[in-house]
Design an enzyme around this catalytic site. Structure first.
Site, PDB file in Angstrom:
ATOM      1  N   GLU A   1      34.411  43.117 114.461  1.00 42.32           N
ATOM      2  CA  GLU A   1      36.032  43.455 114.110  1.00 42.32           C
ATOM      3  C   GLU A   1      36.787  42.403 114.855  1.00 42.32           C
ATOM      4  OE1 GLU A   1      40.001  46.126 115.524  1.00 42.32           O
ATOM      5  OE2 GLU A   1      38.153  46.452 115.487  1.00 42.32           O
TER       6      GLU A   1
ATOM      7  N   ASP B   1      36.629  47.986 117.825  1.00 41.46           N
ATOM      8  CA  ASP B   1      37.283  48.652 118.674  1.00 41.46           C
ATOM      9  C   ASP B   1      36.931  49.465 119.134  1.00 41.46           C
ATOM     10  OD1 ASP B   1      37.668  45.249 119.178  1.00 41.46           O
ATOM     11  OD2 ASP B   1      39.536  45.692 118.789  1.00 41.46           O
TER      12      ASP B   1
ATOM     13  N   ASP C   1      39.573  51.632 119.574  1.00 40.69           N
ATOM     14  CA  ASP C   1      41.002  51.862 119.510  1.00 40.69           C
ATOM     15  C   ASP C   1      40.909  53.261 117.961  1.00 40.69           C
ATOM     16  OD1 ASP C   1      40.580  50.108 117.595  1.00 40.69           O
ATOM     17  OD2 ASP C   1      42.283  49.081 119.150  1.00 40.69           O
TER      18      ASP C   1
ATOM     19  N   ASP D   1      42.369  51.330 115.519  1.00 43.10           N
ATOM     20  CA  ASP D   1      42.298  50.384 114.605  1.00 43.10           C
ATOM     21  C   ASP D   1      41.120  49.971 114.190  1.00 43.10           C
ATOM     22  OD1 ASP D   1      45.095  50.192 114.065  1.00 43.10           O
ATOM     23  OD2 ASP D   1      44.941  48.033 115.571  1.00 43.10           O
TER      24      ASP D   1
END
Length: 691
Positions: free
Chosen positions: A483, A556, A558, A560
């Site tokens: 990403e 990541d 998180d 997203d």
């Protein structure tokens, strides 16, 4: 799930069929001559409510036949239950329940109770006839002991005990006994309660009478052996619920109760499953749970019986782009399809093309509709029953009875054609859906051809941002789908260039659950992935062309990042599923924290691990929270997430395609309400996310 003389259902149809259909039909094509003979034998079928599975003959000690050993089960349990993980553990319950369902099919059982007891004990109670308690003359033992200690012993091998049975191989109860620490059986029969206990598969004492009763039936309690099921012996309520509800749908009117009686029950109240509408209610349930908008008010359902074979089919079209097809033989889920599915698919395609030509829906200029076209947005349940079911393998994943192909094919062709002619408005709506699918597939084909020509002209089909590895042998390599360009840059500098390739991805890719193939092909976020892997997608997919052994999604830690993982997994599941089934897809697990004190430091992958490291360093630590992969320098990214000696990567397994398909539909589909319900129900599993 009989053929008239002028209709040869088992011929290779003129219309276009997908590679999947060709593979499914290969067995039938090889036996074309035999099927033609069967076709002529079938004649007209009886259009009745249901096949007669009721048993009138005796079911006593003499009906227990033995094909002839339990140590072998304990040595190789995977041969009998698939695995010794959670899937195999729950399979133990299914084997016992299936025996009770066979009693229901025979007309003697109306209620099955499944109780989850403390200490990982399962109890199954039915009100059937009960296992015969008389002495089996050949072995000089009670038939109860014979059934539970000898493989291939039971009333399903040509005796008069059962006409239809899912437990064809006769190893279910004895295998569960063999794989249990202890196993208890109580039989209510002939005015008495007979009981027996086994430990590690061996009887503790002979069958004895422990009381009197006017009821009949069997109660079985068992505790799975933790030495065999080393991963877990804990049963999941949701897993059992899905299977038991499914069986209630397949056996209209049968009542099944599931109760969690453990110390901290997942569901404190009993769940009762009973559906008078059978698989028609099943189709409605599937559609409603996923939140699809149906193209017609009620499922299209039909039933046909010929001698000892029955076909029961229900189907409904909706606004989605995927196909949901569940098939069963004698209540056993045939996950790999078989002859009944082949007959359904070929007849469905033929109905659409014949009806379309007859009523001028398909113009001369239009191409014939393919199998993929007519199954877009389809939910179908196929249930067949037959006396001599031939399954491939002990797990019964595929039906092999060739006589079912023409019977199912004839049923679908006649009944569905009749329905379309009687309901032209419904037919028109469904045909419009199929025509749109056909146009989209043609657009996708042109896009693929254009992409191939472009690659040939450019002389290099690999994406520009790909940092490839030096090793050319796919078995030795891995690719990271990373990403962001920042993290991609760190990964390129920190990787082992000999065998690790890096493909940076920017932004979120297309949600393929909401798009047809024509939008997927050429998508600027997905095209680089397809090009790098080299396998193609959809009909062009070829696992043998995979350029890397491991495909690692690195995003990541998180919300997203989790969304990006889900989008890519949805894409792989829908268009490159074999990547998952063959074990090539992984999720990288970067750390959330770096805990340091002086020269000492450690990485933590959860809040709990962070606190443990702080305590280990005796407090006063510096805590670095990684908001994204881009915050790590190349050395940190290598040692935490990419070094095979220290990294954590999770391999993606596909244990139940039906559940996975349902989950992707709910989470990634258009409808909000099913997704909200799923999230509320499963919120306890969400952790370590910045929300």
């Amino acid at each position: 799930m009989s053929i008239e003389n002028e209709v040869l259902e088992t011929e290779v149809l003129e219309e276009e069929i997908s590679e999947e259909e060709k593979a499914a039909l290969s067995k039938e094509e090889a036996a074309a001559q035999k099927e033609a003979e069967l076709e002529a034998q079938i004649g007209d079928f009886d259009d009745v409510e249901a096949m007669d599975t009721l048993v009138e003959g005796e079911y006593g000690a003499d009906q227990i036949q033995v094909l002839e050993g339990l140590e072998a089960v304990r040595k190789r349990p995977g041969m009998y239950i698939g695995s010794t993980g959670p899937k195999g553990l729950h399979h133990l319950v299914y084997e016992i329940v299936d025996n009770s369902i066979d009693e229901a099919l025979a007309g003697y059982c109306t209620h099955i109770e499944v109780n989850m007891l403390p200490d990982d004990v399962i109890e199954v109670i039915d009100n059937g006839r009960g296992i015969p308690v008389g002495i089996n003359e050949k072995y000089g033992k009670s038939s109860v002991e014979v059934v539970l200690t000898i493989l291939h012993a039971g009333g399903k091998f040509g005796g008069s005990g059962y006409k239809v049975s899912g437990g064809l191989h006769g190893v279910g109860s004895s295998v569960v006994n063999a794989l249990s620490t202890w196993f208890e059986v109580e039989v209510r029969q002939e005015g008495h309660i007979h009981a027996m206990r086994f430990e590690i598969g061996d009887p503790v004492a002979p069958l004895k009478v422990i009381g009197d009763t006017k009821e009949t039936g069997t109660t079985i309690r068992f505790k799975a052996n933790p030495e065999i099921f080393q991963e877990t012996t804990h049963y999941e309520f949701d897993t059992l619920e899905k299977r038991l509800r499914e069986q209630a749908f397949l056996n209209a009117g049968l009542k099944i109760t599931l109760t969690d009686l453990r110390e901290n029950p997942e569901r404190p109240e009993p769940e009762v499953y009973c559906y008078e509408g059978g698989i028609t209610e099943f189709v409605n349930f599937i559609n409603n749970k996923r939140g699809f908008t149906p193209l017609h008010e009620e499922p299209i359902s039909f039933n046909a019986v010929k001698g000892d074979r029955e076909v029961d089919i229900s189907l409904m079209y909706n606004d989605s782009y995927n196909e949901i097809l569940y098939s069963y033989a004698n209540n056993v889920r045939t996950i790999d399809g078989g002859t009944h599915e082949a007959g359904f698919k070929t007849a469905l395609t033929r109905v659409f093309n014949d009806y379309g030509k007859k009523y001028n829906i398909l113009k001369d200029s239009d191409k014939k509709l393919s199998g993929d076209d007519v199954r877009e947005g389809l939910i179908a349940v196929i249930s067949v029953k037959l006396t001599e079911a031939e399954f491939e393998g002990q797990t019964k994943g595929k039906l092999g009875n060739t006589e079912m192909t023409p019977l199912v094919s004839k049923t679908v062709y006649d009944k569905l054609m009749e329905y379309f002619e009687e309901n032209p408005a419904v037919a028109k709506g469904i045909f419009n859906k199929a025509l749109e699918a056909s146009r989209a597939r043609e657009a996708a084909r042109k896009a693929r051809d254009l992409a191939r020509r472009k690659s040939a002209l450019e002389g290099n089909s690999l994406p520009g941002k790909l940092a490839d590895c030096l090793e050319k042998s796919a078995e030795m390599t891995e690719i990271y789908l990373v990403e962001g360009d920042s993290a991609g840059g760190s990964a390129k500098l920190g990787r082992e260039v000999r065998y690790q390739a890096i493909l940076p991805m920017w932004g979120k890719c297309l949600n393929v659950e909401k798009a047809r193939l024509d939008r997927v092909i050429g998508n600027d976020k997905l095209t680089p992935v397809v090009s790098a892997l080299g396998t193609g997608i959809g009909e062009d997919f070829d696992i043998n062309k995979l350029r890397y052994d491991k495909v690692v999604i690195m995003s990541d830690a998180d919300v997203d990042g989790a969304h990006i993982q889900t989008l890519l997994l949805t894409f792989f599941f829908r268009y490159m599923r074999e990547l998952i089934t063959e074990g090539h897809v992984y999720i990288a697990c970067p750390p959330l924290y770096k805990v340091s004190k002086g020269k000492k430091f450690a990485y933590a992958f959860s809040d709990e691990e962070r606190d443990e490291k702080i305590a280990e360093f005796e407090g006063n630590c510096d805590i670095q929270r990684y908001k994204g992969l881009g915050e790590m320098d190349p050395e940190q990214l290598w040692e935490t997430t990419m070094d095979p000696n220290t990294r954590i990567i999770k391999q993606i397994h596909l244990e139940d395609a039906m559940i996975a398909d349902e989950t992707f539909s709910i989470l990634m589909g258009d409808k909000v309400e099913p997704r909200r319900e799923f999230i509320e129900k499963n919120a306890k599993y969400v952790q370590n996310l910045d929300v």
